[in-house]
Design an enzyme around this catalytic site. Structure first.
Site, short mmCIF file in Angstrom:
data_model
loop_
_atom_site.label_atom_id
_atom_site.label_comp_id
_atom_site.label_asym_id
_atom_site.label_seq_id
_atom_site.Cartn_x
_atom_site.Cartn_y
_atom_site.Cartn_z
N HIS B 516 76.38 63.63 8.57
CA HIS B 516 75.19 63.29 7.82
C HIS B 516 73.93 63.61 8.62
O HIS B 516 73.07 62.77 8.81
CB HIS B 516 75.23 61.82 7.39
CG HIS B 516 76.46 61.51 6.58
ND1 HIS B 516 76.87 60.24 6.26
CD2 HIS B 516 77.37 62.33 6.01
CE1 HIS B 516 77.98 60.29 5.53
NE2 HIS B 516 78.31 61.55 5.37
C1 LIG Z 1 84.07 65.23 6.79
C2 LIG Z 1 82.84 65.01 5.95
C3 LIG Z 1 82.73 63.91 5.13
C4 LIG Z 1 81.61 63.73 4.34
N1 LIG Z 1 81.58 62.67 3.51
C5 LIG Z 1 80.52 62.48 2.70
C6 LIG Z 1 80.51 61.43 1.77
O1 LIG Z 1 81.47 60.66 1.66
N2 LIG Z 1 79.42 61.27 1.00
C7 LIG Z 1 78.34 62.10 1.09
O2 LIG Z 1 77.37 61.90 0.36
N3 LIG Z 1 78.34 63.13 1.95
C8 LIG Z 1 79.41 63.34 2.76
N4 LIG Z 1 79.42 64.39 3.63
C9 LIG Z 1 78.25 65.27 3.68
C10 LIG Z 1 78.29 66.27 2.56
O3 LIG Z 1 79.44 67.02 2.64
C11 LIG Z 1 77.04 67.13 2.63
O4 LIG Z 1 75.93 66.29 2.45
C12 LIG Z 1 76.98 68.16 1.54
O5 LIG Z 1 78.17 68.88 1.44
C13 LIG Z 1 75.82 69.08 1.83
O6 LIG Z 1 75.76 70.09 0.88
P1 LIG Z 1 74.98 71.43 1.16
O7 LIG Z 1 75.11 72.24 -0.04
O8 LIG Z 1 73.62 71.08 1.69
O9 LIG Z 1 75.73 72.09 2.40
P2 LIG Z 1 77.27 72.63 2.54
O10 LIG Z 1 78.16 71.96 1.60
O11 LIG Z 1 77.58 72.53 3.99
O12 LIG Z 1 77.14 74.14 2.13
C14 LIG Z 1 76.46 75.09 2.91
C15 LIG Z 1 77.14 76.43 2.76
O13 LIG Z 1 76.32 77.41 3.34
C16 LIG Z 1 77.11 78.34 4.03
N5 LIG Z 1 76.28 78.97 5.06
C17 LIG Z 1 75.79 78.41 6.19
N6 LIG Z 1 75.05 79.29 6.88
C18 LIG Z 1 75.06 80.44 6.17
C19 LIG Z 1 74.46 81.71 6.39
N7 LIG Z 1 73.69 81.95 7.45
N8 LIG Z 1 74.69 82.67 5.47
C20 LIG Z 1 75.45 82.43 4.37
N9 LIG Z 1 76.03 81.24 4.14
C21 LIG Z 1 75.83 80.26 5.01
C22 LIG Z 1 78.23 77.49 4.60
O14 LIG Z 1 79.36 78.30 4.91
C23 LIG Z 1 78.48 76.51 3.48
O15 LIG Z 1 79.45 76.96 2.58
C24 LIG Z 1 80.55 64.62 4.42
C25 LIG Z 1 80.63 65.74 5.24
C26 LIG Z 1 81.76 65.95 6.00
C27 LIG Z 1 81.84 67.15 6.87
#
Ligand SMILES: Cc1cc2nc3c(=O)[nH]c(=O)nc-3n(C[C@H](O)[C@H](O)[C@H](O)COP(=O)(O)OP(=O)(O)OC[C@H]3O[C@@H](n4cnc5c(N)ncnc54)[C@H](O)[C@@H]3O)c2cc1C
Ligand code: SF4
Lengths: 242, 589
Positions: B516
């Site tokens: 987080h």
């Molecule tokens: C083990 C774990 C448990 C969690 N549990 C919870 C929970 O219970 N509740 C909760 O609210 N949140 C939880 N989270 C947090 C939650 O997963 C994130 O808040 C959420 O997934 C964020 O979404 P996002 O789209 O911002 O990023 P992400 O889901 O991380 O997506 C970002 C994407 O961008 C891609 N990327 C990165 N850099 C580049 C680049 N330079 N070029 C192209 N692509 C790129 C990555 O490969 C990834 O696929 C947890 C996280 C983890 C790891």
């Protein structure tokens, strides 16, 4: 200097074969099947390591046997083929360090708060760690690790764990004994408790011991049944039951 | 020579939760949308039973997480220390590939509260001048609860959130969380079942006069069809949830909730193994022309676009902004600059209770099942006298039930016969009382580019300068007392705890804390102290929008994704309804 292959103690063989019988008993198979199944110890003896050299292999057998011994509580690391697991891990991307960030500069003496900071992948860590532990063991007790009696093996392992064994005295400034021990212990526990497809946890014996049902992965009824011991034995990813 | 792709209206960088939301919202508006994702494609069929039920592959070898080889961070505790790379995954484990961290998250869909959104206002009202530590940099979110709640509400419908409503349009509901912000609608689905530990925690806290409720869950409790027409199957409590892709199509992920529908749009496509290294700017510096990425063959490709959306996860977004020289980097000494400021993480920890005579069957569980209290949440207790601002949720859950993750009795040897005996006695006989705590932003915790370490494309790694905040450590000592009281009420055979002490320091590895991470490119009302305006639009480059927890000015005790998703929907609405008609800054600085 004792450089000939060490022998594994006898006790684990016996316990290992008892577990074999118990699991066959559960499947309802009787004597003819029993005769056809080699003991886990015989299989381990026949295993040809894919990564470790003969001398390293003897170390691995001896070290794993002390980290998780076979005793009346349940199967040990040798009954469950933990050394086979570790040997196989060495050729995976994890063993080769392909998943890690391995660009320099390295600071092997950084605080443990920073995690792994040594300049080698797991393969090299093991290779060096084993050879240095043998050197330490020869200086302290005049014998390779695997030739020591159990109590002295434990003493050497404890020296590694507490980082009392100083590998820099053998010219290796980057390898911290405590860290080598931590990784060896972690991998040993992994091999004991992982799915059998990776070579360890033979016959799911460790899962049976703690009552973990493996890859059954469906408990919509059981979430509602509280404080009753789950009755079914484990299932592996490939569908074997035990 | 650099390859050039056909131009699109919108380029989305990163196809996790935020990228998928922006994708479907903007494709529905008729725009030509393309997503670039650094990792592999990940289809539901790749994770059918029993493949994910593999602790070694998923928890230990991080099979579906960001590999440090591809993208590491360097970490140090303060500006006088040398930062070192997190060489193998430790304290946080980012997502990778289509779905991002949304594929292996735990699925707790807790929301922040109205107080969390207006922390500065709350601090000014409840603390006298000088009562709080000088190093804190508390700020309000530049959006109100009323503005953002409808979007979190819609995300609840997308996920099929399962829980007990505590506050329906201002009316407190029996059994839910009485401290939650008003919901415009009840949870779409009833809560998940309680495992034994959750039942015990619920009973104990109720007896103590506290207010337990079921963990809000993005694993659905009953068969469900979401607003995009995606069908989601009820959770079967498989026991492989946090760190694992759902083997049952039950835990909401970009795949189960959005992507199958999104892929049906002719005006949407996506490329995998496309690693974006830079946002390209027009000569005037005021707009982006597109992005440059390295494709699977190692070739550099320019992707022109009219709108650029960064949704690569908070930390990665900050790194891309810095590597693209967008916005002035933060300087912790002069406190000038905006990119990198207010970086925060979150606190975990808790008590482990061992009961020799109880069978917990820990493998029968879902990541987000459990019971929680928010009685000690920010604003729910007066803490001025206690010397801290912030709070925590305290809960009991069992995110996985696998053996390598099992707690071992206090005092047991770490190896040998003694360890094995302890493992046998401990597995299936313990439960946790845990916390998730708020993290205040400070002057000295921030992000910038590492001067030494680079990735395999030659781009500098992100450097995280971070240590625990004294204010927060005081909060944790308070929570420890409260948790110990609950623990004693439960009367276990023995217990242990791992709550941080006042002199603890952040360990980047090897133990998992949580993912987080927040801040670093925060939203605000003032371009001198924030990177993004209230619509997550870059103050500097008006056709650049940045999605993720990087926007949070400080971190609350709730899990981030409800707010990350809520903000993405809020931003998408502003793009559709305001920006497309009149491209330019949506807020005048
Ligand atoms: C083990 C774990 C448990 C969690 N549990 C919870 C929970 O219970 N509740 C909760 O609210 N949140 C939880 N989270 C947090 C939650 O997963 C994130 O808040 C959420 O997934 C964020 O979404 P996002 O789209 O911002 O990023 P992400 O889901 O991380 O997506 C970002 C994407 O961008 C891609 N990327 C990165 N850099 C580049 C680049 N330079 N070029 C192209 N692509 C790129 C990555 O490969 C990834 O696929 C947890 C996280 C983890 C790891
Ligand atoms: S516990 Fe439920 S939601 Fe979690 S992975 Fe298993 S089936 Fe899916």
């Amino acid at each position: 200097m004792a450089n000939e292959p060490c022998r594994i103690g006898r006790r684990p063989f016996i316990i290992g074969s008892l577990i074999g019988i118990a699991s066959l008993g559960m499947k309802g198979g009787v004597s003819s099947v029993f005769a056809a199944v080699p003991s886990t110890a015989d299989e381990l003896k026949q295993y040809q390591p894919v990564f470790f050299t003969a001398e390293e292999w003897q170390f691995m057998l001896a070290a794993c046997d002390r980290l998780i011994p076979s005793d009346r509580e349940g199967p040990g690391a040798l009954d469950t083929h933990v050394p086979v697991f570790i040997d196989k891990q060495m050729l995976t991307p994890y063993g080769k360090g392909e998943d890690w960030y391995m660009e320099g500069p390295f600071d092997s003496h950084a605080s443990l708060l920073f995690g792994y900071q040594m300049p080698f992948p797991l393969q090299v860590l093991y290779r060096k760690g084993i050879s240095l532990t043998n050197q330490y063991s020869r200086i302290k007790y005049n014998q390779n690790f695997c030739d020591l009696p159990a109590r002295m093996k434990d003493a050497v392992l404890t020296d590694l764990q507490k980082n009392v064994a100083d590998f820099s005295q053998f010219g290796e400034a980057d390898l911290n004994a405590g860290y080598f021990f931590t990784r060896l212990l972690e991998n040993t526990k992994e091999g004991y408790l992982a799915d059998p497809q990776y070579g360890g946890n033979k016959n799911m014996a460790a899962w049976k011991m703690i009552n973990f049902p493996g890859a059954r992965a469906s408990f919509p009824q059981w979430i509602k049944i509280h404080n009753v011991k789950y009755p079914l034995g484990p299932v592996s990813l490939s569908g074997e039951q035990a | 020579m650099k390859k050039i792709n056909d131009a699109v209206d919108v380029i989305i960088v990163g196809l996790g939760w935020a990228g998928s939301i922006m994708g479907i919202e903007l494709a529905q508006a008729g725009l030509k949308v393309r997503a670039l994702e650094r990792g592999e494609d990940r289809l539901n069929s790749d994770y059918a039973y029993p493949k994910p039920a593999d602790e070694l592959a998923f928890t230990k070898r991080h099979k579906i997480m960001q590999s440090p080889h591809d993208a590491a961070f360097t970490i140090r505790h303060n500006a006088s220390e040398t930062a070192l790379p997190m060489r193998e995954l430790g304290a946080f484990r980012l997502g990778d590939g289509v779905g991002g961290a949304g594929l292996h998250w735990t699925g707790m869909i807790t929301r922040p509260t109205p107080v969390d959104l207006k922390m500065k206002t709350y601090a000014d009202e409840h603390f006298k001048r000088g009562e709080l530590d000088e190093e804190l940099r508390i700020a309000d979110f530049p959006v109100s609860w009323e503005e953002i709640e409808p979007h979190m509400d819609f995300f609840d419908k997308v996920c099929g959130s399962s829980g007990e409503t505590g506050n329906l349009r201002g009316v407190i509901q029996q059994g839910g969380d009485p401290f939650e912000g008003a919901r415009s609608n009840p949870f779409p689905n009833k809560p998940l079942e309680d495992s034994l530990n959750a039942t015990l925690f619920r009973q104990a806290t109720q007896e103590m006069g506290l207010h337990p409720y079921s963990m809000p869950s993005a694993a659905v409790s009953v068969p469900y069809t979401n607003p995009y027409g995606q069908q989601i199957a009820p959770c079967n409590y498989c026991g492989f949830c946090q760190f694992y892709s759902c083997l049952n199509y039950s835990k909401a992920s970009p795949q189960t909730a959005i992507l199958d529908r999104l892929k049906q749009f002719n005006n949407f496509d996506y490329k995998t193994r496309a690693n974006v290294i830079r946002v390209e700017k027009h000569a005037d510096g005021k707009t982006a022309t597109g992005v440059t990425y390295i494709d699977e063959n190692g070739d550099e490709v320019f992707q022109p676009a009219s709108i650029v959306i960064l949704s690569t996860f908070g930390l990665n977004n900050v790194r891309l902004l810095l590597n693209s020289s967008i916005g002035k980097p933060y300087n912790p000494i002069t406190e000038e600059g905006v990119i990198g400021r207010n970086y925060t993480h979150q606190y975990g920890g808790g008590f482990t209770l061992f009961f020799d005579n109880l069978e917990f069957n820990p493998f029968a569980t879902a990541g987000p099942t459990g019971t929680v209290i928010s009685d000690y949440g920010t604003g729910n207790v007066e803490t001025a006298q206690l010397g801290f601002i912030g709070g925590a949720k305290i809960y009991s859950s069992q995110p996985t039930g696998t053996p390598m993750a099992a707690a071992i009795k206090k005092g047991a040897p770490s190896w040998g016969s003694g360890w094995k005996k302890a493992l046998k006695e401990s597995y299936g006989h313990s439960m946790g009382v845990k916390l998730e705590g708020s993290n205040m932003a400070t002057r000295g915790n921030y992000l910038d580019l590492d001067p030494v370490y680079k990735d395999r494309f030659g781009m500098p790694l992100l450097r995280v300068t971070y240590d625990y905040v004294q204010n927060d450590l005081r909060m944790l000592q308070y929570m420890k007392e409260k948790m110990e009281a609950i623990t004693k009420h439960l009367n276990p055979t023995q217990y242990s705890h791992n709550i941080l002490k006042m002199d603890s320091h952040f360990a980047s590895s090897p133990n998992y804390v949580n993912t987080h991470n927040a801040g670093g490119a925060i939203m605000g009302d003032n371009p001198r102290t924030s990177a993004l305006n209230r619509y997550l639009q870059s103050w500097d480059v008006h056709n650049l929008f940045v999605m993720g927890a990087n926007a949070f000015p400080q971190n609350f005790y709730a899990n981030p994704s409800a707010m990350v998703a809520g903000l993405a929907y809020w931003s998408a609405k502003a793009i559709r309804e305001q920006y497309l008609k009149n491209p330019g800054p949506l807020v005048q600085a």
